[in-house]
Write an enzyme that holds these catalytic residues in place. Structure first.
Site, PDB file in Angstrom:
ATOM      1  N   ASP A  23      -6.960   4.435  -4.439  1.00  0.00           N
ATOM      2  CA  ASP A  23      -7.631   4.281  -3.150  1.00  0.00           C
ATOM      3  C   ASP A  23      -8.248   5.668  -2.920  1.00  0.00           C
ATOM      4  O   ASP A  23      -8.469   6.408  -3.901  1.00  0.00           O
ATOM      5  CB  ASP A  23      -6.615   3.886  -2.049  1.00  0.00           C
ATOM      6  CG  ASP A  23      -7.289   3.358  -0.780  1.00  0.00           C
ATOM      7  OD1 ASP A  23      -7.626   2.173  -0.741  1.00  0.00           O
ATOM      8  OD2 ASP A  23      -7.504   4.140   0.171  1.00  0.00           O
ATOM      9  N   LYS A  55       0.866  -1.193   0.000  1.00  0.00           N
ATOM     10  CA  LYS A  55       0.000   0.000   0.000  1.00  0.00           C
ATOM     11  C   LYS A  55       0.891   1.229   0.000  1.00  0.00           C
ATOM     12  O   LYS A  55       2.043   1.164   0.438  1.00  0.00           O
ATOM     13  CB  LYS A  55      -0.868   0.015   1.264  1.00  0.00           C
ATOM     14  CG  LYS A  55      -2.127   0.846   1.129  1.00  0.00           C
ATOM     15  CD  LYS A  55      -3.218   0.068   0.453  1.00  0.00           C
ATOM     16  CE  LYS A  55      -4.435   0.903   0.190  1.00  0.00           C
ATOM     17  NZ  LYS A  55      -5.582   0.068  -0.177  1.00  0.00           N
TER      18      LYS A  55
END
Ligand code: GLU
Length: 453
Positions: A174, A134
């Site tokens: 995201d 991430k």
């Protein structure tokens, strides 16, 4: 920062967690995500003591690589700004690191690590050969011009590109990162490397390597999972009153699919407040405000006279039968969960990552509310990213219907895996346990085969 109180973990999980706290001070979101997984693994470790002997847990909670870097850029007035960039390449046992980039002022190392850690298990559950990672930045795209966002993305990629590759690390979107940002990032990657390496990013535009259904996938997938969870209980979504938090990609397409399956979605939100429309949210108007014009949700009540806008409050004040938290982490805490249960809540499917805190999840379980954890129910986004990578590798493009059918199958498979794994480990219907153990075992299997690396 509030101090969190964690339930005691015993044995190997307990010593691993103590070490996580010691080694990662001041990272509450990361602690929370790790605790939730470790709490689930007792039954699996009891069956497989060799995994504990191989220090699987200790290795799993330590990211393979953590990158932090300066991102300087110039705003439209000529002022130089500095943000911090992150990429945590958490676990590559099952494939290239895979996970989105979040651009939001709340982003810090703890948030990126919690998201990266969750991503390991989520990605394993898809069965599609992707590791967990991430990244992101504390850059706030809100109110920034396209040119500012472009300059920021170019600067961000100028550092990050050296760590990426279609077989190494494949970012996507995201919160705060959508098609526009992926375009700027891909453009800069191609320019720096002089490689048209289509599979290095996912969430691309349809004309340049993107996949049908990627935009819709997290929201649709969440509702496919929810529908399956209701089906095994002999229920469906027809006529159910639902509330969806947020109004980004995940929320909008969760609303679209839930509505298609007969639910009445009466409320959604953004960071400034929420709207209630008892006749059911008009999706065309919502999409126009949020997707086309990047506007505020308050405008909805100006355009739909019978709807009301509540500034500042929590959308979870609105009673509902089905809750789809699709905004951000820890948006539903214990008191909020208790309020929802009191007003008739029967099912929750997490579209966001970790939107329900541990107290909330505990109360849902006690009250018999069907609860789908994000690791399982929001895996449709990253699963469709893996389908995008498959199409890129084959230099082909599937139709919307074909891709959507595959997404549906993947979500039903994940559902079945969670349910079977929970039953095998003595906790029938516990999707949290099922998702954590099933994801863990897939990663553990590969890590064991690779030896001590
Ligand atoms: N950010 C999404 C997630 O939380 C998608 C990641 C991806 O497509 O790589 O799973």
């Amino acid at each position: 920062m509030t101090t969190q109180v964690f339930a005691d973990l015993h044995g190997h999980a307990g010593t691993t967690f103590a070490e996580v706290l010691r080694r990662n001070p001041g990272e509450p979101e990361f602690h929370q995500a790790v605790h939730e997984v470790l709490e689930s693994l007792g039954a699996a470790l009891a069956k497989r003591p060799e995994l504990a002997d191989a220090a699987l847990l200790e290795r799993l909670v330590e990211p393979e690589r953590q990158l932090m870097f300066r991102v300087p850029w110039t705003d439209d007035t000529g002022r130089v700004r500095v943000n911090r960039g992150f990429r945590v390449e958490f676990n590559g046992a099952l494939g290239p690191y895979k996970g989105g980039l979040r651009f939001h002022p709340s982003v810090n190392l703890s948030v990126v690590k919690f998201l990266g850690f969750e991503q390991i298990f989520k990605n394993a559950l898809t069965g599609l050969g992707i590791g967990g990672g991430k990244g992101g930045s504390d850059f706030d795209p809100k109110g920034r011009s396209d040119a500012e966002v472009m300059r920021f993305c170019q600067s961000f990629m100028t550092e990050l590109y050296r760590h990426l590759g279609e077989h190494t690390d494949v970012p996507a979107g995201d919160i705060g990162v959508g098609g526009r940002e992926i375009g700027y990032l891909f453009g800069q990657y191609r320019r720096i490397t002089n490689r048209y390496e289509t599979g290095v990013l996912t969430g691309k535009g349809l004309g340049w390597g993107g996949s049908h259904v990627r935009t819709e996938a997290t929201g649709y997938g969440c509702v496919y999972f929810l529908a399956e969870m209701l089906r095994v209980r002999g229920e469906d979504l027809e006529g159910r009153r639902a509330v969806v938090s947020g109004s980004g990609n995940v929320s909008i397409f969760a609303i679209e699919k839930a509505r298609e399956l007969g639910a009445l979605i009466v409320a959604c939100s953004d960071s400034s407040g929420y709207i209630v429309d008892d006749k059911g949210i008009d999706l065309e108007i919502l999409k126009d405000i949020k997707l086309n014009r990047r506007g505020r949700i308050a405008e909805y009540a100006e355009r739909v006279p019978h709807a009301r806008y509540v500034a500042g409050g929590s959308v979870w004040e609105v009673p509902c039968d089905v809750a789809l938290p699709c905004a951000t982490q820890n948006e539903i805490d214990g008191p909020t969960a208790a309020h929802l249960i009191k007003h008739g809540l029967t099912a929750v499917a997490e579209g966001a990552n970790m939107p329900c805190d541990p107290d909330a999840v505990h109360l849902f379980r006690e009250a018999g509310v069907a609860f789908a954890p994000g690791k399982a129910s929001n895996a449709g986004g990253v699963a469709t990213s893996a389908l995008e990578m498959a199409q890129n590798a084959a230099r082909t493009s599937w139709t919307f219907t074909d891709t959507d059918t595959r997404l549906g199958t993947i979500m039903r498979d994940i559902h079945a895996t969670c349910l079977e794994t929970a039953a095998e480990h003595g906790d029938e219907g516990n999707y949290v346990l099922g998702a954590n153990i099933a994801g863990f075992l897939r990663v553990a299997e590969a890590m064991t085969a690779f030896g001590v690396v």
